[in-house]
Motif scaffolding. Structure first.
Motif, PDB file in Angstrom:
ATOM      1  N   ASN A  70      -4.315  -0.218   8.442  1.00  0.00           N
ATOM      2  CA  ASN A  70      -3.597   0.919   7.850  1.00  0.00           C
ATOM      3  C   ASN A  70      -2.091   0.763   8.044  1.00  0.00           C
ATOM      4  O   ASN A  70      -1.301   1.058   7.134  1.00  0.00           O
ATOM      5  N   PHE A  71      -1.692   0.291   9.219  1.00  0.00           N
ATOM      6  CA  PHE A  71      -0.266   0.081   9.492  1.00  0.00           C
ATOM      7  C   PHE A  71       0.310  -0.991   8.571  1.00  0.00           C
ATOM      8  O   PHE A  71       1.397  -0.821   8.004  1.00  0.00           O
ATOM      9  N   VAL A  72      -0.419  -2.096   8.395  1.00  0.00           N
ATOM     10  CA  VAL A  72       0.045  -3.184   7.512  1.00  0.00           C
ATOM     11  C   VAL A  72       0.150  -2.694   6.070  1.00  0.00           C
ATOM     12  O   VAL A  72       1.101  -3.023   5.352  1.00  0.00           O
TER      13      VAL A  72
ATOM     14  N   PHE B  40      -1.631   4.153  -6.172  1.00  0.00           N
ATOM     15  CA  PHE B  40      -1.069   5.415  -6.650  1.00  0.00           C
ATOM     16  C   PHE B  40       0.338   5.607  -6.109  1.00  0.00           C
ATOM     17  O   PHE B  40       1.262   5.971  -6.848  1.00  0.00           O
ATOM     18  N   VAL B  41       0.495   5.354  -4.820  1.00  0.00           N
ATOM     19  CA  VAL B  41       1.819   5.491  -4.206  1.00  0.00           C
ATOM     20  C   VAL B  41       2.796   4.503  -4.826  1.00  0.00           C
ATOM     21  O   VAL B  41       3.947   4.842  -5.134  1.00  0.00           O
ATOM     22  N   SER B  42       2.318   3.269  -5.037  1.00  0.00           N
ATOM     23  CA  SER B  42       3.191   2.228  -5.584  1.00  0.00           C
ATOM     24  C   SER B  42       3.556   2.485  -7.040  1.00  0.00           C
ATOM     25  O   SER B  42       4.717   2.319  -7.433  1.00  0.00           O
ATOM     26  N   SER B  43       2.589   2.910  -7.847  1.00  0.00           N
ATOM     27  CA  SER B  43       2.820   3.043  -9.293  1.00  0.00           C
ATOM     28  C   SER B  43       3.454   4.377  -9.676  1.00  0.00           C
ATOM     29  O   SER B  43       4.351   4.420 -10.524  1.00  0.00           O
ATOM     30  N   ALA B  44       2.992   5.452  -9.075  1.00  0.00           N
ATOM     31  CA  ALA B  44       3.425   6.782  -9.508  1.00  0.00           C
ATOM     32  C   ALA B  44       4.417   7.420  -8.539  1.00  0.00           C
ATOM     33  O   ALA B  44       5.559   7.701  -8.898  1.00  0.00           O
TER      34      ALA B  44
ATOM     35  N   LYS C 194      -8.586   2.657   0.078  1.00  0.00           N
ATOM     36  CA  LYS C 194      -7.260   2.175   0.480  1.00  0.00           C
ATOM     37  C   LYS C 194      -6.471   1.672  -0.722  1.00  0.00           C
ATOM     38  O   LYS C 194      -5.266   1.927  -0.857  1.00  0.00           O
ATOM     39  N   LEU C 195      -7.144   0.951  -1.619  1.00  0.00           N
ATOM     40  CA  LEU C 195      -6.470   0.402  -2.804  1.00  0.00           C
ATOM     41  C   LEU C 195      -6.026   1.513  -3.741  1.00  0.00           C
ATOM     42  O   LEU C 195      -4.917   1.458  -4.296  1.00  0.00           O
TER      43      LEU C 195
ATOM     44  N   VAL D  17      -5.068  -7.972  -3.316  1.00  0.00           N
ATOM     45  CA  VAL D  17      -5.490  -9.171  -2.578  1.00  0.00           C
ATOM     46  C   VAL D  17      -5.431  -8.935  -1.074  1.00  0.00           C
ATOM     47  O   VAL D  17      -6.376  -9.249  -0.336  1.00  0.00           O
ATOM     48  N   VAL D  18      -4.315  -8.367  -0.621  1.00  0.00           N
ATOM     49  CA  VAL D  18      -4.123  -8.161   0.824  1.00  0.00           C
ATOM     50  C   VAL D  18      -5.102  -7.131   1.373  1.00  0.00           C
ATOM     51  O   VAL D  18      -5.701  -7.331   2.440  1.00  0.00           O
ATOM     52  N   ILE D  19      -5.315  -6.025   0.655  1.00  0.00           N
ATOM     53  CA  ILE D  19      -6.219  -4.978   1.135  1.00  0.00           C
ATOM     54  C   ILE D  19      -7.664  -5.483   1.178  1.00  0.00           C
ATOM     55  O   ILE D  19      -8.441  -5.099   2.060  1.00  0.00           O
ATOM     56  N   LEU D  20      -8.031  -6.363   0.247  1.00  0.00           N
ATOM     57  CA  LEU D  20      -9.370  -6.960   0.285  1.00  0.00           C
ATOM     58  C   LEU D  20      -9.558  -7.765   1.569  1.00  0.00           C
ATOM     59  O   LEU D  20     -10.602  -7.685   2.228  1.00  0.00           O
ATOM     60  N   LYS D  21      -8.539  -8.528   1.934  1.00  0.00           N
ATOM     61  CA  LYS D  21      -8.592  -9.298   3.179  1.00  0.00           C
ATOM     62  C   LYS D  21      -8.617  -8.369   4.393  1.00  0.00           C
ATOM     63  O   LYS D  21      -9.367  -8.583   5.351  1.00  0.00           O
ATOM     64  N   LEU D  22      -7.787  -7.331   4.345  1.00  0.00           N
ATOM     65  CA  LEU D  22      -7.716  -6.392   5.468  1.00  0.00           C
ATOM     66  C   LEU D  22      -9.026  -5.633   5.662  1.00  0.00           C
ATOM     67  O   LEU D  22      -9.433  -5.353   6.786  1.00  0.00           O
ATOM     68  N   SER D  23      -9.701  -5.304   4.543  1.00  0.00           N
ATOM     69  CA  SER D  23     -10.979  -4.587   4.640  1.00  0.00           C
ATOM     70  C   SER D  23     -12.025  -5.433   5.357  1.00  0.00           C
ATOM     71  O   SER D  23     -12.872  -4.912   6.091  1.00  0.00           O
TER      72      SER D  23
END
Length: 295
Positions: free
Chosen positions: A188-190, A273-277, A267-268, A243-249
């Motif tokens: 979550n921190f990453v 949502f935060v990134s796009s909107a 998480k994705l 890609v990163v969240i898949l690895k983190l999961s």
């Protein structure tokens, strides 16, 4: 929809209807002692179910790491670029094979056991019997004499309905709750750091766009170029997040594939949502306010 799902689940007969998963068991307890304890409890409350089979979860983490290493060495022994490289891989493979044999003898049981019951009602009773609320757990810690029936071999346990056998991620069953909690806090921190970096890049581009408008007016071609770069950047950030969240999961060590994909999707969805909107909106509002103040 929830009622339909519950009705459909009641009509379907699956292995989990006749099974329970017991966690926090003392690893030293034998299958015979566990079977005797559960059957006595069922008999006490006039249930006729019998324990048909007990399947213990084993700590195979180190064994699996060696197994994976051996598979890579076998591949390298066939696809190595030089004869020396292939020979070295074969030599290492033999050493790892010996380690695997030794490690197999050292494999121990974990605190988890899967128990198959002959009667679905008996299995459901055991789940309810060992289920505990937060208040009850607090009382057990404060007053150790409370609800001793939940103790097996002197240790309090937790019982629930297990996932389907094909849904379980068996290598992850050996991880404790504390390790999983720590790993999820790290992921979550990453994720937050990645989203914050994306926010910074987008704010920087909008800041440049605002400066161009301020100095050259709305008709500058550079504004269109910067807007295009922002849209490309948002798409790239979303792809990197995926890609990163898949690895983190995977690093979170979920016990089932359902929980793994659920955590990944949640998480994705939030990150994109935060990134796009939200990030775009917040960046524009902040920068518009700054430029209005400077004007």
């Amino acid at each position: 929809m929830r009622k339909i799902a519950i009705d459909a689940d009641d009509r379907a007969v699956t292995p989990s209807d006749y099974s329970i998963i017991i966690k926090r068991l003392n690893p030293d307890i034998t299958d015979e002692n566990l079977k005797e304890y559960l059957e006595k409890m069922l008999e006490k409350y006039q249930f006729h179910g019998k324990v048909e089979k007990i399947t213990r979860a084993y700590d195979i983490l180190e064994y699996m790491e060696l197994f994976t290493k051996k598979a890579k060495l076998i591949k390298k022994s066939h696809s190595g670029k030089t004869e020396e490289e292939r020979a070295e891989a074969k030599k290492e493979c033999k050493e790892v094979s010996k380690q695997l044999k030794e490690k197999k003898k050292e494999i121990k049981t974990t605190h988890i056991a899967f128990v198959s019951i002959s009667d679905a009602h008996s299995a459901d009773f055991l789940v309810r019997q060992f289920k505990v609320s937060a208040i009850k757990r607090f009382l057990e810690i404060t007053f150790p004499c409370v609800d001793n029936e939940r103790k097996i071999n002197g240790k309090r346990v937790h019982c629930s309905v297990p996932a389907e056998p094909t849904d379980l991620i068996w290598p992850n069953m050996c991880y404790s709750t504390s390790i999983k909690f720590k790993n999820r806090a790290i992921t979550n921190f990453v994720t937050v750091i990645l989203v914050a970096m994306g926010f910074g890049l987008i704010v920087l581009l909008y800041y440049g766009q605002g400066r161009v408008i301020e100095e050259s007016g709305d008709g500058s071609r550079l504004i269109d170029v910067l807007s295009f770069i922002v849209s490309i950047l948002v798409s790239m950030i979303n792809y990197i997040l995926k890609v990163v969240i898949l690895k983190l999961s995977g690093y979170e060590k979920h016990s089932t594939y359902t929980n793994f994909y659920k955590a990944f999707a949640e998480k994705l969805s939030i990150a994109q949502f935060v990134s796009s909107a939200f990030t775009t909106l917040a960046a524009k509002l902040v920068l518009i306010g700054n430029f209005q103040d400077s004007a």
